[in-house]
Design an enzyme around this catalytic site. Structure first.
Site, PDB file in Angstrom:
ATOM      1  N   GLU A 224      49.568  20.700  27.989  1.00 57.53           N
ATOM      2  CA  GLU A 224      49.896  19.381  28.561  1.00 57.53           C
ATOM      3  C   GLU A 224      50.055  18.446  27.367  1.00 57.53           C
ATOM      4  OE1 GLU A 224      50.371  18.764  31.735  1.00 57.53           O
ATOM      5  OE2 GLU A 224      49.068  20.028  32.957  1.00 57.53           O
ATOM      6  N   CYS A 258      49.704   9.260  28.578  1.00 58.79           N
ATOM      7  CA  CYS A 258      50.824  10.183  28.318  1.00 58.79           C
ATOM      8  C   CYS A 258      52.065   9.797  29.111  1.00 58.79           C
ATOM      9  CB  CYS A 258      50.406  11.619  28.602  1.00 58.79           C
ATOM     10  SG  CYS A 258      49.772  11.876  30.265  1.00 58.79           S
TER      11      CYS A 258
HETATM   12  P1  NAD Z   1      45.753  15.311  19.286  1.00 56.73           P
HETATM   13  O1  NAD Z   1      46.798  16.327  19.479  1.00 56.73           O
HETATM   14  O2  NAD Z   1      45.679  14.609  17.973  1.00 56.73           O
HETATM   15  O3  NAD Z   1      44.293  15.950  19.502  1.00 56.73           O
HETATM   16  C1  NAD Z   1      43.949  16.583  20.706  1.00 56.73           C
HETATM   17  C2  NAD Z   1      42.818  17.564  20.449  1.00 56.73           C
HETATM   18  O4  NAD Z   1      43.293  18.627  19.615  1.00 56.73           O
HETATM   19  C3  NAD Z   1      41.618  16.969  19.729  1.00 56.73           C
HETATM   20  O5  NAD Z   1      40.454  17.518  20.292  1.00 56.73           O
HETATM   21  C4  NAD Z   1      41.806  17.456  18.294  1.00 56.73           C
HETATM   22  O6  NAD Z   1      40.622  17.539  17.546  1.00 56.73           O
HETATM   23  C5  NAD Z   1      42.390  18.835  18.514  1.00 56.73           C
HETATM   24  N1  NAD Z   1      43.177  19.389  17.412  1.00 56.73           N
HETATM   25  C6  NAD Z   1      43.911  18.708  16.498  1.00 56.73           C
HETATM   26  N2  NAD Z   1      44.558  19.585  15.685  1.00 56.73           N
HETATM   27  C7  NAD Z   1      44.214  20.824  16.108  1.00 56.73           C
HETATM   28  C8  NAD Z   1      44.575  22.152  15.686  1.00 56.73           C
HETATM   29  N3  NAD Z   1      45.418  22.347  14.677  1.00 56.73           N
HETATM   30  N4  NAD Z   1      44.071  23.210  16.358  1.00 56.73           N
HETATM   31  C9  NAD Z   1      43.235  23.003  17.414  1.00 56.73           C
HETATM   32  N5  NAD Z   1      42.853  21.787  17.853  1.00 56.73           N
HETATM   33  C10 NAD Z   1      43.340  20.711  17.204  1.00 56.73           C
HETATM   34  O7  NAD Z   1      45.912  14.283  20.484  1.00 56.73           O
HETATM   35  P2  NAD Z   1      45.089  12.951  20.765  1.00 56.73           P
HETATM   36  O8  NAD Z   1      45.493  11.901  19.780  1.00 56.73           O
HETATM   37  O9  NAD Z   1      43.652  13.268  20.916  1.00 56.73           O
HETATM   38  O10 NAD Z   1      45.631  12.555  22.235  1.00 56.73           O
HETATM   39  C11 NAD Z   1      46.797  11.833  22.456  1.00 56.73           C
HETATM   40  C12 NAD Z   1      47.939  12.774  22.816  1.00 56.73           C
HETATM   41  O11 NAD Z   1      47.618  13.507  24.003  1.00 56.73           O
HETATM   42  C13 NAD Z   1      49.217  12.017  23.160  1.00 56.73           C
HETATM   43  O12 NAD Z   1      50.316  12.701  22.618  1.00 56.73           O
HETATM   44  C14 NAD Z   1      49.255  12.063  24.684  1.00 56.73           C
HETATM   45  O13 NAD Z   1      50.533  11.892  25.242  1.00 56.73           O
HETATM   46  C15 NAD Z   1      48.708  13.428  24.929  1.00 56.73           C
HETATM   47  N6  NAD Z   1      48.226  13.550  26.305  1.00 56.73           N
HETATM   48  C16 NAD Z   1      48.944  14.318  27.181  1.00 56.73           C
HETATM   49  C17 NAD Z   1      48.551  14.412  28.507  1.00 56.73           C
HETATM   50  C18 NAD Z   1      49.305  15.234  29.508  1.00 56.73           C
HETATM   51  O14 NAD Z   1      48.773  15.459  30.605  1.00 56.73           O
HETATM   52  N7  NAD Z   1      50.502  15.703  29.225  1.00 56.73           N
HETATM   53  C19 NAD Z   1      47.409  13.718  28.934  1.00 56.73           C
HETATM   54  C20 NAD Z   1      46.688  12.955  28.011  1.00 56.73           C
HETATM   55  C21 NAD Z   1      47.106  12.883  26.693  1.00 56.73           C
END
Ligand code: NAD
Length: 444
Positions: A224, A258
């Site tokens: 997602e 999002c």
């Molecule tokens: P992010 O991708 O920076 O981090 C998300 C999670 O992934 C965190 O727990 C982070 O520590 C972890 N992470 C980061 N790099 C990683 C790696 N290489 N391997 C494994 N885990 C890793 O996102 P964010 O800033 O926390 O959240 C915002 C983003 O989430 C926005 O792009 C938003 O649109 C998206 N989002 C999508 C939905 C949806 O339902 N489509 C819902 C909410 C948020």
């Protein structure tokens, strides 16, 4: 022991600390999850449903603490934080029941049936913007399907996750739900460990890293990811309704959602009136801390994200966009409600997700031009059209997982679906719940 500190995004004062799960500790943690899964997966669906329901009822004792931690850790106003905590807890019993029905064995014919079996250990990796709801959406179907779960929450919101998991664990059997706290290093180690599935909500960039790391083990994925949602406003639209939606959807959760509206394409014939009304409404929004009355836009979660937003706004004004509302000065940690017009496809604000209380407007002369601009993106999460006759036909041409006419996306009891690079796999409804299970076709 290394620790992770959670900071208030406004004062930058420490709120609390948690122990980091180091990459070296991940294999043993996952091994204990795998062991616990054996008994958990052997329970009947009804037994799991009873335990999960009871565990969610138990969360009621910490509902207010969860809401306060959400506000403290990521700055969301207290009313919305309460709504997030309450909604998550109250939906527990209902979703456990719905998932149990979706995962019940189905008869295909006299001798063949479909069974929905556990996959094994599921890594749930979640973001900070809805720290409880986003983790919960993935944990619930994963657990109900008989998997054990290791949650790696965002490093911005470790305390919400800690309280959530510890409280559930006062009811759930040992090690069925575990926490791995830390940043991307912990996340990477978890994805590469002996797990069977990654259920991820987060950015597109991280989604690509996770997909690459999961490839050698062909691990199951539900992704997602981010959005850059367009909104088309046709000349036939009810302008006041379109204005209400545009401002509300762009500013919800300080734009850190999002499916917030990120790009608005408005028919040039009504653009003046639309912009005037958008500026008037947007100007009434108040920026400030979560515990102050009348505040409806909180801080940006961290300095890196703040710098990213400012860079996008500066890029747009340098390339000719005009600020209709908002100051060309950006003191941490807030972004003032901003309305910007004269957007063109070469601007970063148009191309990538902004995640800020920013309303970015372009004028169009033909509806085909608007549809082309809306679809000209690798993202495809949500898309919205406001208009009278012809709006349904425009909606049919929009490339997104969730499309809505004269309302926001995600209505009804529908799954939460991304198209294009906004993700694949999804949660919600029977077909979403079944993605957390292994189908076994058995003829006997
Ligand atoms: P992010 O991708 O920076 O981090 C998300 C999670 O992934 C965190 O727990 C982070 O520590 C972890 N992470 C980061 N790099 C990683 C790696 N290489 N391997 C494994 N885990 C890793 O996102 P964010 O800033 O926390 O959240 C915002 C983003 O989430 C926005 O792009 C938003 O649109 C998206 N989002 C999508 C939905 C949806 O339902 N489509 C819902 C909410 C948020």
């Amino acid at each position: 022991m290394s620790t992770l500190t959670s900071y208030d995004p406004i004062t930058r004062e420490a709120i609390g600390t948690v122990a980091i799960t180091t990459p070296e500790q991940i294999p043993a943690l996952v091994a204990s999850s795998r062991k616990a899964q054996k008994n958990w997966g052997a329970l009947s669906l009804t037994q799991r449903q009873q335990l999960v329901t009871q565990a969610y009822q138990h969360l009621e004792s910490v509902q207010d603490q969860l809401a306060i931690l959400i506000s403290q850790e990521m700055g969301k106003d207290y009313q919305r934080a309460t709504y997030e905590a309450g909604g998550t807890i109250q939906s527990g019993a209902y979703f456990a029941q719905e998932i149990a029905e979706a995962l019940s064995t189905e008869k295909v014919d006299r001798s063949t049936e479909l069974q929905y079996r556990p996959l094994g250990v599921v890594a749930v990796i979640s973001p900070w913007n809805y720290p409880l709801a986003m983790a919960n959406n993935l944990i619930m179907p994963a657990l109900m399907a008989g998997n054990s779960v290791v949650l790696k929450p965002s490093e911005e919101t470790p305390l919400v996750a800690e309280l959530f998991v510890n409280t559930l664990n006062e009811i759930l059997p040992e090690n069925v739900l575990q926490l791995a706290q830390g940043d991307k290093q912990t996340g990477q180690a978890l994805v590469s460990s002996d797990i069977n599935m990654v259920a991820f909500t987060g950015s597109m960039a991280t989604g690509k890293h996770i997909m690459a790391s999961a490839a050698p083990g062909l691990k199951r994925l539900v992704m997602e990811l981010g959005g850059n949602d367009p909104m088309i406003v046709m000349a036939s639209a009810n302008i006041d309704a379109a204005v209400q939606f545009a401002v509300g959807s762009s500013f919800e959760n300080a734009g850190q959602m999002c499916t917030s509206t990120e790009r608005i394409y408005v028919d040039a014939r009504i653009a003046d009136e639309f912009e005037r009304k958008v500026v008037a409404l947007a100007g009434r929004y108040q920026v400030g801390p979560w515990d102050q009355a009348n505040v409806n836009i909180g801080p940006i979660v961290n300095q890196k994200q703040h710098e990213n937003i400012v860079a996008q706004l500066k890029d747009a004004t340098q390339k000719g966009a005009q600020l209709l509302l908002g100051r060309d000065e950006y003191a941490l940690p807030f972004i003032q409600p901003t309305v910007i017009t004269g957007m063109t496809p070469d601007m970063l604000l148009e191309q990538v997700e902004t995640f800020a209380p920013v309303i970015a407007i372009s004028h169009f002369k033909s509806i085909n031009e608007a549809i082309t601009r809306a679809n000209d993106s690798p993202y495809g999460l949500g898309a919205v059209v406001f208009g009278g006759q012809g709006a349904n036909s425009v909606a049919e041409q929009l490339e997104a997982g969730m499309v809505a006419v004269n309302q926001g996306v995600g209505g009804g009891n529908a799954p939460w679906v991304g198209a294009k690079q906004s993700g694949f796999g999804f949660h919600g409804t029977a077909s979403g719940h079944r993605q957390f299970a292994q189908v076994r076709v058995i003829s006997k």
